[in-house]
Write an enzyme that holds these catalytic residues in place. Structure first.
Site, short mmCIF file in Angstrom:
data_model
loop_
_atom_site.label_atom_id
_atom_site.label_comp_id
_atom_site.label_asym_id
_atom_site.label_seq_id
_atom_site.Cartn_x
_atom_site.Cartn_y
_atom_site.Cartn_z
N LYS A 1 0.77 -1.06 -0.05
CA LYS A 1 0.03 -0.10 -0.15
C LYS A 1 1.07 1.23 0.00
O LYS A 1 0.61 2.30 -1.00
CB LYS A 1 -0.89 0.18 1.15
CG LYS A 1 -1.93 -1.04 1.40
CD LYS A 1 -2.94 -0.96 2.48
CE LYS A 1 -2.10 -1.03 3.84
NZ LYS A 1 -1.55 -2.12 4.31
N ARG B 1 -9.77 0.81 8.73
CA ARG B 1 -9.30 -0.65 8.86
C ARG B 1 -10.25 -1.67 9.71
O ARG B 1 -10.17 -2.67 10.08
CB ARG B 1 -8.13 -0.50 9.90
CG ARG B 1 -6.99 0.01 9.47
CD ARG B 1 -5.89 -0.47 10.19
NE ARG B 1 -4.70 0.34 9.53
CZ ARG B 1 -3.64 -0.07 9.24
NH1 ARG B 1 -3.34 -1.22 9.54
NH2 ARG B 1 -2.71 0.60 8.89
N ARG C 1 11.38 -1.11 10.96
CA ARG C 1 10.33 -0.49 11.66
C ARG C 1 10.05 -1.23 13.17
O ARG C 1 10.47 -2.54 12.94
CB ARG C 1 9.01 -0.67 10.89
CG ARG C 1 8.64 0.75 10.33
CD ARG C 1 7.35 0.52 9.33
NE ARG C 1 6.30 -0.33 9.70
CZ ARG C 1 5.10 -0.02 9.33
NH1 ARG C 1 5.01 0.50 7.86
NH2 ARG C 1 4.10 -0.54 9.67
N ARG D 1 -0.59 -8.32 13.57
CA ARG D 1 -1.09 -7.29 12.56
C ARG D 1 -2.06 -8.11 11.28
O ARG D 1 -3.06 -8.08 10.92
CB ARG D 1 -0.02 -6.65 11.88
CG ARG D 1 0.31 -5.45 12.86
CD ARG D 1 1.90 -4.98 12.64
NE ARG D 1 1.95 -4.52 11.43
CZ ARG D 1 3.38 -4.43 10.64
NH1 ARG D 1 4.24 -5.14 11.10
NH2 ARG D 1 3.31 -4.05 9.53
N ARG E 1 11.74 -5.41 5.09
CA ARG E 1 11.32 -4.25 5.02
C ARG E 1 12.17 -3.34 5.63
O ARG E 1 12.75 -3.39 6.79
CB ARG E 1 9.76 -3.84 5.25
CG ARG E 1 9.81 -2.29 5.04
CD ARG E 1 8.40 -1.98 5.37
NE ARG E 1 7.52 -2.32 6.36
CZ ARG E 1 6.33 -2.32 6.68
NH1 ARG E 1 5.56 -2.07 5.57
NH2 ARG E 1 5.82 -2.81 7.53
P1 AP5 Z 1 4.83 -1.62 2.07
O1 AP5 Z 1 4.40 -0.89 0.84
O2 AP5 Z 1 5.52 -1.15 3.14
O3 AP5 Z 1 3.54 -2.45 2.78
P2 AP5 Z 1 2.03 -1.72 3.20
O4 AP5 Z 1 0.87 -2.56 2.56
O5 AP5 Z 1 2.09 -0.11 3.24
O6 AP5 Z 1 2.23 -2.60 4.58
P3 AP5 Z 1 2.12 -1.79 6.17
O7 AP5 Z 1 3.11 -2.91 6.80
O8 AP5 Z 1 2.82 -0.30 6.03
O9 AP5 Z 1 1.03 -1.89 6.69
P4 AP5 Z 1 0.35 -1.76 8.12
O10 AP5 Z 1 -0.94 -1.75 7.86
O11 AP5 Z 1 0.95 -2.83 8.93
O12 AP5 Z 1 1.19 -0.55 8.66
P5 AP5 Z 1 0.73 1.03 8.72
O13 AP5 Z 1 1.75 1.95 8.60
O14 AP5 Z 1 -0.38 1.23 7.84
O15 AP5 Z 1 5.61 -2.95 1.57
C1 AP5 Z 1 6.33 -3.82 2.45
C2 AP5 Z 1 7.72 -4.29 1.70
O16 AP5 Z 1 7.29 -5.24 0.71
C3 AP5 Z 1 8.46 -3.16 1.51
O17 AP5 Z 1 9.82 -3.71 2.18
C4 AP5 Z 1 8.50 -2.95 0.06
O18 AP5 Z 1 9.81 -2.56 -0.39
C5 AP5 Z 1 8.00 -4.45 -0.57
N1 AP5 Z 1 7.42 -4.38 -1.48
C6 AP5 Z 1 6.29 -3.84 -1.72
N2 AP5 Z 1 5.73 -4.10 -2.96
C7 AP5 Z 1 6.47 -5.06 -3.67
C8 AP5 Z 1 6.42 -5.91 -4.82
N3 AP5 Z 1 5.59 -5.68 -5.88
N4 AP5 Z 1 7.63 -6.70 -5.08
C9 AP5 Z 1 8.30 -6.97 -4.07
N5 AP5 Z 1 8.32 -6.15 -2.99
C10 AP5 Z 1 7.48 -5.34 -2.66
O19 AP5 Z 1 0.29 0.98 10.17
C11 AP5 Z 1 1.13 0.68 11.38
C12 AP5 Z 1 0.34 0.67 12.73
O20 AP5 Z 1 -0.02 1.85 12.70
C13 AP5 Z 1 -0.83 -0.35 12.91
O21 AP5 Z 1 -0.21 -1.55 13.06
C14 AP5 Z 1 -1.61 0.41 14.09
O22 AP5 Z 1 -1.01 0.32 15.08
C15 AP5 Z 1 -1.37 1.80 13.46
N6 AP5 Z 1 -2.45 2.40 12.54
C16 AP5 Z 1 -2.32 2.81 11.22
N7 AP5 Z 1 -3.66 3.05 10.60
C17 AP5 Z 1 -4.50 2.92 11.56
C18 AP5 Z 1 -5.82 2.75 11.64
N8 AP5 Z 1 -6.56 3.25 10.58
N9 AP5 Z 1 -6.55 2.49 12.86
C19 AP5 Z 1 -5.88 2.26 13.77
N10 AP5 Z 1 -4.41 1.88 13.92
C20 AP5 Z 1 -3.93 2.32 12.80
MG MG Z 2 2.51 1.12 4.64
#
Ligand code: AP5
Ligand code: MG
Length: 227
Positions: free
Chosen positions: A18, A97, A169, A180, A136
Site C-alpha cells: 500500500k 481498518r 520499523r 497485524r 522491509r
Molecule cells: P509496504 O508498501 O511497506 O506495505 P504496506 O501495505 O504499506 O504494509 P504496512 O506494513 O505499512 O501496513 P500496516 O498496515 O502494518 O502499517 P501502517 O503503517 O499502515 O511494502 C512492504 C515491503 O514489501 C517493503 O519492504 C516493500 O519494499 C516491499 N514491496 C512492496 N511491493 C513489492 C512488490 N511488488 N514486490 C516486491 N516487494 C515489494 O500501520 C502501522 C500501525 O499504525 C498499525 O499496526 C496500527 O498500530 C497503527 N495504525 C495505522 N492506521 C491505523 C488505523 N486506521 N486504525 C488504527 N490503527 C492504525
Molecule cells: Mg504502509
C-alpha cells in the site's frame, strides 16, 4: 470555497505494498498520499502523553483506538484544506481498518461534500507478505520504503531520496507481524465486501514487480478520475 474533492483508498494486508504504491501513483494522479501509519510514526517521534499512548498500541501491532485515529486523520485533512485549498483529493492508505472507521469516513465525506471514487485492493498471498515485512527497511527521516532484497537503497543504510538513515520499523518483529495480519483478517478484510457492494472495489494482483503493479493501478483508476 474549494470544489468537491475526489478521494481514493488503497486497502490490503500488511506488506501488500500500500505505502510503496501510494507513494508512486498519488503524484501521477494529482492526489495527496495520506497514510494513518505515517501520521502515527510522525506523532511517535515527538515526546509526551499522546506519543506514549500511540506507541503502546503500535509496537504490539494493535490498532490505535478509532476515536484517536479519526481525530488524527481529520486534522490532516483540515491542514490540507488550509495549506492547499485547490488540492484534488487524497489517496488514503491504512484507513479505514474496521467497520466503525469506514462509517466514520462515510460521515466525514458526507459532511464535506466529497466523493470516494474507488477502493484499490492489493491481493498478495500470506507467505509473500511475511517475506516482505521481515525484509522491509524504512527511512527514519522521510518514510521512504525499501526491501533488503527486492528494493534495496543504492547505498546500504542511506535513503536514496533524502540521505536519511534507513532502519527496520519497530512493528516489523515476528510477533507484531503475526498480530497485524490476524487483525487484518478479522477486522479489515470484511470491509472488502462493504466497498464491493457499492461498486467501488478494484482488485489488483499485488504479487508482481513494483512497476507492473503501479501500471495496473493507474490504468484501473484512469476512468474513475477522468485522467
Ligand atoms: P509496504 O508498501 O511497506 O506495505 P504496506 O501495505 O504499506 O504494509 P504496512 O506494513 O505499512 O501496513 P500496516 O498496515 O502494518 O502499517 P501502517 O503503517 O499502515 O511494502 C512492504 C515491503 O514489501 C517493503 O519492504 C516493500 O519494499 C516491499 N514491496 C512492496 N511491493 C513489492 C512488490 N511488488 N514486490 C516486491 N516487494 C515489494 O500501520 C502501522 C500501525 O499504525 C498499525 O499496526 C496500527 O498500530 C497503527 N495504525 C495505522 N492506521 C491505523 C488505523 N486506521 N486504525 C488504527 N490503527 C492504525
Ligand atoms: Mg504502509
Amino acid at each position: 470555497m474549494a470544489s468537491k474533492r475526489t478521494h481514493v483508498l488503497i486497502i490490503g494486508p500488511q506488506g501488500s505494498g500500500k505505502g510503496t504504491q501510494a507513494a508512486l501513483v498519488a503524484p501521477r494522479l494529482g492526489l495527496v498520499h495520506v497514510a494513518t501509519g505515517d501520521l502515527f510514526r510522525a506523532l511517535m517521534a515527538s515526546e509526551g502523553a499522546l506519543a506514549r499512548e500511540v506507541r503502546s498500541y503500535y509496537e504490539r501491532g494493535a490498532l490505535v483506538p478509532d476515536d484517536l485515529t479519526v481525530r488524527v486523520l481529520l486534522s490532516r485533512l483540515e491542514e490540507l484544506d488550509r495549506c492547499d485549498p485547490d488540492y484534488r483529493g487524497v489517496l488514503l492508505d491504512g484507513f479505514p481498518r474496521n467497520r466503525a472507521q469506514a462509517e466514520a469516513l462515510d460521515a466525514v465525506l458526507r459532511e464535506r461534500g466529497d466523493e470516494l471514487v474507488a477502493a484499490i485492493h492489493l491481493v498478495v498471498p500470506r507467505d509473500v507478505l511475511i517475506e516482505r515485512l521481515s525484509g522491509r527497511l524504512v527511512c527514519q527521516q522521510c518514510g521512504a520504503t525499501y526491501h533488503r532484497t527486492f528494493n534495496p537503497p543504492r547505498q546500504p543504510g542511506i535513503c536514496d531520496r533524502c540521505g536519511g538513515p534507513v532502519i527496520q520499523r519497530s512493528d516489523d518483529t515476528p510477533e507484531a507481524i503475526a498480530r497485524r495480519l490476524d487483525i487484518y483478517e478479522e477486522q479489515t478484510a470484511p470491509l472488502l465486501d462493504y466497498y464491493r457492494q457499492r461498486g467501488l472495489l478494484i482488485d489488483i494482483v499485488g504479487d508482481r514487480p513494483i512497476d507492473e503493479v503501479s501500471r495496473a493501478i493507474l490504468a484501473a483508476l484512469a476512468p474513475r478520475l477522468g485522467a
